[in-house]
Design a protein around this motif. Structure first.
Motif, PDB file in Angstrom:
ATOM      1  N   UNK A 228     105.691  70.186  34.225  1.00  0.00           N
ATOM      2  CA  UNK A 228     104.119  69.851  34.983  1.00  0.00           C
ATOM      3  C   UNK A 228     104.182  70.548  36.208  1.00  0.00           C
TER       4      UNK A 228
ATOM      5  N   UNK B  89     104.277  74.961  36.657  1.00  0.00           N
ATOM      6  CA  UNK B  89     103.728  75.414  36.203  1.00  0.00           C
ATOM      7  C   UNK B  89     102.905  75.744  36.935  1.00  0.00           C
ATOM      8  N   UNK B  90     102.885  77.493  37.657  1.00  0.00           N
ATOM      9  CA  UNK B  90     101.685  78.026  38.390  1.00  0.00           C
ATOM     10  C   UNK B  90     101.513  79.612  37.761  1.00  0.00           C
TER      11      UNK B  90
ATOM     12  N   UNK C  31      96.085  76.381  39.184  1.00  0.00           N
ATOM     13  CA  UNK C  31      97.540  77.113  38.866  1.00  0.00           C
ATOM     14  C   UNK C  31      96.787  77.488  37.469  1.00  0.00           C
TER      15      UNK C  31
ATOM     16  N   UNK D 223      96.235  77.483  34.315  1.00  0.00           N
ATOM     17  CA  UNK D 223      95.301  75.788  33.275  1.00  0.00           C
ATOM     18  C   UNK D 223      94.816  75.372  34.079  1.00  0.00           C
TER      19      UNK D 223
ATOM     20  N   UNK E  43      95.777  66.689  34.575  1.00  0.00           N
ATOM     21  CA  UNK E  43      95.212  67.999  35.471  1.00  0.00           C
ATOM     22  C   UNK E  43      93.992  67.991  35.604  1.00  0.00           C
TER      23      UNK E  43
ATOM     24  N   UNK F  80      93.876  66.550  38.903  1.00  0.00           N
ATOM     25  CA  UNK F  80      95.088  67.477  40.056  1.00  0.00           C
ATOM     26  C   UNK F  80      93.253  67.895  40.630  1.00  0.00           C
TER      27      UNK F  80
END
Lengths: 512, 224
Positions: A508, A511-512, B152, B154, B194, B197
């Motif tokens: 996690x 990740x970029x 990011x 995602x 996510x 975030x």
């Protein structure tokens, strides 16, 4: 009965009867020799040898090897001594007589040995056939038996017939436990020690008791009944002789057949139980669904209608105030119905917890949104750590838990006081705390707050006293724990602990 | 919205049907209703409604089967109604909007408006603006208060997916499938992390989200 005959054939003759047979063989030879005495002349003594040979052969058909050998030896000597000239000596004159004597001896021996061997083989064959037959009979009868009780009765009867001893079943209770009051067909009462041994046998799947190395001092031999999926229990027998060789094998096969039949019975019962549970579950669900439908729909209609009326621009002040009253009352009714339905779910033990990962913030937002009117007069302080991990909960159930607790606080706390909601994650547990500045609980009440229909005496608010009962039930459905205490400086504090590991989320951060 | 929109209500409860009819008629919609699944499917074919409100508890057919049959050819929005605490229903709703009974009429009207609008046109403009947030689909850049957000890839895909479907509830499975792929369809924890975030980056108050709204037990919705 033919089966009892079989048992006698298998059994080893006693010492006395063995001696008797030897004596009998000598007597028979003696008598034969006496009868043949007139033939002791030089012309016909050969005939005597044939008569003696015939007698020895005849004896071989019903006597064992030892007496037959003795008979053949004695008859040879008798023939030599009394009949071959010169009489009354063991001396033999003629070369042909020496030959005759030798041949007589050998033929008598061979005759005896071969006949007894054939007889023994015949006996073994018969025994084998008897056993096959017995097993066949057992299988046939067991297959006809339906249910565990029936199988036990058939097995006990069959064992009695074939082995002539009593057998007792100690069967497990369906949960892999052996009880001293287990269902044994013939209601035999064992001593506690014997039950303990039976328990040991069941647990270790090994024989014990008489004629074994373990607990051999008791009167019974205990055999485990082993199945492919279920071990039905233990069989105890009381016998005076130990099994040997073939018979041991036979007994083992016999036991396997009985075990299998019992296992079938157990599996059948299990399937039946499952079917029954399934049916009652279906019935409950249908009933529950229709009852909840019937209760919810009218309330939903009232709520929806009043809601529309409240938003319509034509309502005057009085109307709006009345609509508000209807709205509040139907909300209360709705809450009541939900609580009653939840209680029913709890009581029937049909709460299924569907765990998934959730953000606690979402849970709190949902509940505070639903309760926003109730919370308005208070100062709600929510605090979660910045790095609060996701928690694994059933959202619907926890929503109810939090709703009921916060609602309770709103009901009891003084207006504009602080209501705190703290949450954190500690030792793989989600901890939620609700703290208010209400009156707290008396010593008596604090013991009973989670009980069904319990209401604090003299409390100003209504309700059925179900809220906290449901809270506790739902928390426990999560394998969690809820406690309540009075705060030192006034108010109540509820603490919920629910086991929840941190989620495994890979890659996690990078990740970029 | 010049022409009158037709809404088909499929619900076996007369009172709920009448309530919906009164509420929705008052707001300028034309209403047809069906009391069972069979008629519901028939009217959907004959009356060409712009939207269907479907109750999952029907007497003659399983509501989920009705939905499946409907979805074979009906491409307009469906709003699924169900009573609380039966989450199996929610999962069935997958690509449709979802509302639990009892519901507020204001909420229902908002959902209907959002659903009909997104049925007319999806948000597929190259740059989407939501208050102080803007999303540039072409250059893969999101700005908050004119400052470029560090997202990011995602996070950006997730934001785009929700923003394009503004006002509609997207189920967990659908989002996981679209953003992460089929293999992740059960991994709700990824989505939750996510979303948390993303909220920290785009929301004014991350603990009281106004853009990324949780629909408990169902999925997420991009607020208006």
């Amino acid at each position: 009965m033919k089966n009892n005959k079989d048992v006698k054939l298998i059994s080893i003759p006693s010492f006395a009867s063995r001696i008797n047979n030897y004596v009998l063989s000598i007597i028979i030879i003696g008598v034969t020799a006496l009868i043949c005495a007139p033939l002791s002349n030089a012309q016909s003594y050969h005939v005597v040898s044939f008569i003696l040979l015939f007698v020895v052969s005849f004896m071989a058909t019903f006597m064992r090897m030892g007496p037959v050998l003795l008979a053949s030896t004695v008859s040879a000597l008798v023939w030599n001594y009394f009949f071959i000239p010169p009489h009354y000596t063991f001396h033999i004159d003629k070369a042909e007589d020496i030959l005759m004597f030798g041949m007589f001896f050998i033929i008598a021996m061979l005759n005896g040995v071969l006949t007894t061997r054939i007889r023994r083989q015949e006996r073994l064959a018969r025994e084998r056939e008897e056993r096959t037959n017995a097993l066949f009979q057992l299988t046939k009868e067991l297959s006809k038996a339906s249910g565990i009780e029936d199988v036990q009765a058939v097995a006990i009867e069959d064992i009695k017939n074939h082995f002539s001893f009593d057998a007792f079943f100690i069967l497990q209770d369906g949960n892999n436990m052996l009880h001293s009051s287990g269902k044994s067909q013939n209601e035999k009462k064992f001593t506690q020690n014997e039950y303990d041994i039976a328990g040991w046998v069941f647990k270790h799947s090994q024989n014990a008791g008489k004629y074994t190395n373990i607990h051999s001092s008791v009167d019974y031999t205990f055999y485990p009944l082993r199945g492919a999926r279920i071990n039905p229990g233990v069989l105890a027998i009381k016998t005076d002789e130990q099994f040997q060789g073939d018979k041991q094998l036979f007994w083992n096969t016999y036991l396997t057949q009985i075990s299998n039949a019992l296992e079938r019975g157990f599996l059948g019962e299990l399937a039946q139980k499952a079917r029954f549970l399934d049916e009652s579950d279906k019935l409950y669900k249908t009933l529950f669904n229709s009852v909840s439908h019937e209760l919810r729909i009218p309330v939903a209609t009232i709520l929806g209608s009043v809601d529309t009326l409240l938003t319509s621009p034509h309502a005057g002040n009085v109307q709006t105030a009345l609509y508000n009253e209807i709205f509040t009352a139907s909300l209360r009714l709705n809450r009541l119905i939900e609580n009653l339905l939840n209680m029913s779910r709890l009581e029937s033990g049909r709460i299924s917890v569907r765990l998934d990962w959730y953000d606690v913030n979402d849970l709190v937002n949902k509940v505070t949104e639903d309760l926003k009117d109730e919370i308005k007069p208070f100062n709600l302080l929510v605090s979660f750590p910045e790095d609060m991990p996701l928690v694994k909960i059933d959202f619907g159930l926890m929503e109810q838990v939090l709703y009921n607790l916060l609602f309770n606080s709103c009901e009891h706390a003084p207006v504009s006081s602080n209501i705190r909601l703290n949450g954190y994650h500690e030792n793989d547990e989600l901890v939620l705390q609700i703290l208010d500045r209400g009156p707290g609980f008396s010593k008596e009440a604090i013991k009973n707050v989670f009980k069904k229909f319990f209401r604090v005496e003299g409390s100003k608010t209504g309700g059925l006293g179900l809220g906290l009962f449901i809270v506790k039930g739902f928390v426990e459905a999560h394998k969690g724990l809820i406690t309540v205490e009075n705060r030192e400086d006034g108010g109540a504090k509820f603490t919920i602990r629910i086991p929840s590991l941190s989620p495994e989320i890979k890659n996690l951060q990078n990740e970029y | 919205m010049d022409e009158i929109e037709t809404i088909l209500i499929i619900d076996d409860e007369l009172q709920i049907r009448r309530l919906l009819e009164i509420t929705l008629s008052a707001n300028g919609y034309k209403i047809i209703h069906a009391e069972n699944g069979k008629n519901g499917l028939l009217y959907a074919a004959t009356h060409h409604p712009s939207l269907i409100i479907l109750d999952l508890g029907l007497p003659d057919m399983n509501g989920q089967d009705v939905l499946k049959k409907l979805r074979e050819w009906f491409n307009k929005p469906v709003i699924v109604l169900s009573v609380r605490s039966s989450e199996e229903d929610i999962i069935a709703a997958l690509d449709n909007d979802y509302l639990t009974k009892p519901f507020r009429s204001g909420e229902l009207l908002a959902r209907i408006r959002a659903a009909i609008r997104s049925g007319d046109k999806k948000n597929d403009a190259p740059v989407l603006e939501f208050g102080t947030l803007s999303i540039d689909m072409i250059n893969h850049i999101a700005r908050k208060n004119n400052e470029i957000l560090k997202l990011t890839s995602t996070e950006f895909s997730l934001l785009c997916l929700l923003a394009k479907n503004q006002g509609r509830v997207l189920t967990h499975k659908y989002i996981l499938k679209e953003v992460w792929g089929y293999g992740y369809i059960e991994q709700t924890q990824y989505l939750r992390v996510f979303v948390a975030q993303l909220r920290k980056k785009i929301e004014d108050n991350p603990s009281k989200p106004a853009l990324l709204i949780t629909e408990s037990g169902i999925g997420y919705r991009f607020g208006e």
